[in-house]
Scaffold this motif. Structure first.
Motif, short mmCIF file in Angstrom:
data_model
loop_
_atom_site.label_atom_id
_atom_site.label_comp_id
_atom_site.label_asym_id
_atom_site.label_seq_id
_atom_site.Cartn_x
_atom_site.Cartn_y
_atom_site.Cartn_z
N ARG A 126 -7.99 3.49 -0.49
CA ARG A 126 -9.08 4.44 -0.33
C ARG A 126 -9.71 4.33 1.07
O ARG A 126 -10.06 5.35 1.68
N LYS A 127 -9.87 3.11 1.55
CA LYS A 127 -10.49 2.92 2.87
C LYS A 127 -9.65 3.57 3.97
O LYS A 127 -10.19 4.03 4.98
N LYS A 128 -8.35 3.62 3.74
CA LYS A 128 -7.46 4.19 4.77
C LYS A 128 -7.22 5.68 4.58
O LYS A 128 -7.13 6.43 5.55
N ASP A 148 -9.06 7.89 2.39
CA ASP A 148 -10.23 8.73 2.13
C ASP A 148 -11.39 8.53 3.10
O ASP A 148 -12.36 9.27 3.03
N ALA A 149 -11.30 7.52 3.98
CA ALA A 149 -12.43 7.21 4.87
C ALA A 149 -12.83 8.42 5.70
O ALA A 149 -12.02 8.97 6.45
N SER A 182 -8.61 0.01 -3.66
CA SER A 182 -9.75 0.01 -2.72
C SER A 182 -9.26 -0.03 -1.28
O SER A 182 -9.82 0.65 -0.40
N TYR A 183 -8.19 -0.80 -1.00
CA TYR A 183 -7.61 -0.84 0.34
C TYR A 183 -7.13 0.56 0.73
O TYR A 183 -7.36 1.04 1.85
N GLU A 202 0.83 -1.20 0.00
CA GLU A 202 0.00 0.00 0.00
C GLU A 202 0.87 1.26 0.00
O GLU A 202 0.57 2.24 -0.68
#
Length: 245
Positions: A220-222, A224-225, A217-218, A176
């Motif tokens: 983004r979750k970290k 942009d969440a 997607s991983y 990542e």
């Protein structure tokens, strides 16, 4: 913030990653162009004006982070220009340029609200150094280590492998981290899945696009969440990162 410029120097940037903006005001066209070239070489965005009225108009449109202002102008003196600039940009730092070297002239300029004072003739290096100091102290640009990359409020330290957004630490896996580093080194540029595979995984493109989608997607979750999105998809083209709105 700062980063390394293509010329190998430390480049000062705004917090959103855009170039620092400087307005140069001098009625000597040759001197104005020389100063503008030196400042652009620093990676800054520069506009110029040859008189006081032009300076005020340009400042309203350009919204500079600093102003280099000649005291002697054809339509009004620099102190009058400074007064008008302060109405729209009360915090912008101003560096006066003048052929005057009397103590009372320096005091008048600083008392009127100027932040620093350089007398002609001067060295371009001195002007740049003084502007850097003024911009840093104004808070327009913050100093970070050369290992620090940033887009908007997202920062990545290549040495410590620490990532944060808005001051909040974000834990990333090694993969990542490499994906984010590739994106953040190319802000606002659309990167294809093939480019990402080649750079992050060293794979030849061929049926592996799903791994890119998965790790985006991983990330983004970290990243942009609960925040304004920074990682964007351009369908049929790839992905890009840019400051959140």
């Amino acid at each position: 913030m700062t980063t390394t410029s293509p010329h190998g120097r430390t480049e000062m940037l705004r917090p959103d990653g855009s170039p620092v903006r400087v307005l140069v005001v001098d009625d000597e066209a040759a001197l104005s162009e020389l100063l503008s070239m030196a400042l652009r070489y620093e990676g800054w965005e520069v506009r110029s004006a040859g008189d006081g009225a032009g300076a005020v108009r340009t400042a309203r449109d350009f919204r500079p982070d600093a102003v280099v202002l000649d005291v002697m102008l054809p339509d009004m003196d620099g102190l009058a220009v400074l007064g008008r600039l302060r109405r729209d940009l009360p915090e912008v730092p101003v560096l006066f340029l003048t052929a005057r070297d009397a103590v009372e002239d320096r005091i008048a300029g600083l008392t009127a609200g100027g932040d620093d004072y350089v007398t002609k003739p001067f060295s371009l290096e001195e002007v740049v150094a003084r502007l850097r100091g003024l911009i840093r102290r104004s808070g327009t640009a913050t100093v970070r280590s050369e290992s620090m990359l940033a887009v908007g409020d997202l920062t990545l330290d290549e040495d410590s492998h620490e990532v944060s957004r808005g001051g909040d630490f974000i834990h990333l896996t090694a993969t990542e981290f490499e994906l984010l580093r590739f994106l953040i080194r190319n802000p606002r540029r659309v990167l294809s899945k093939a480019q990402i595979l080649d750079r992050v995984w060293s794979y030849d493109f061929g049926g592996q696009a799903n791994v890119v989608e998965l790790y985006v997607s991983y990330l983004r979750k970290k990243i942009d969440a609960g925040r304004s999105p920074m990682i964007h998809t351009r369908r049929g083209a790839g992905y890009l990162i840019k400051p959140g709105e």
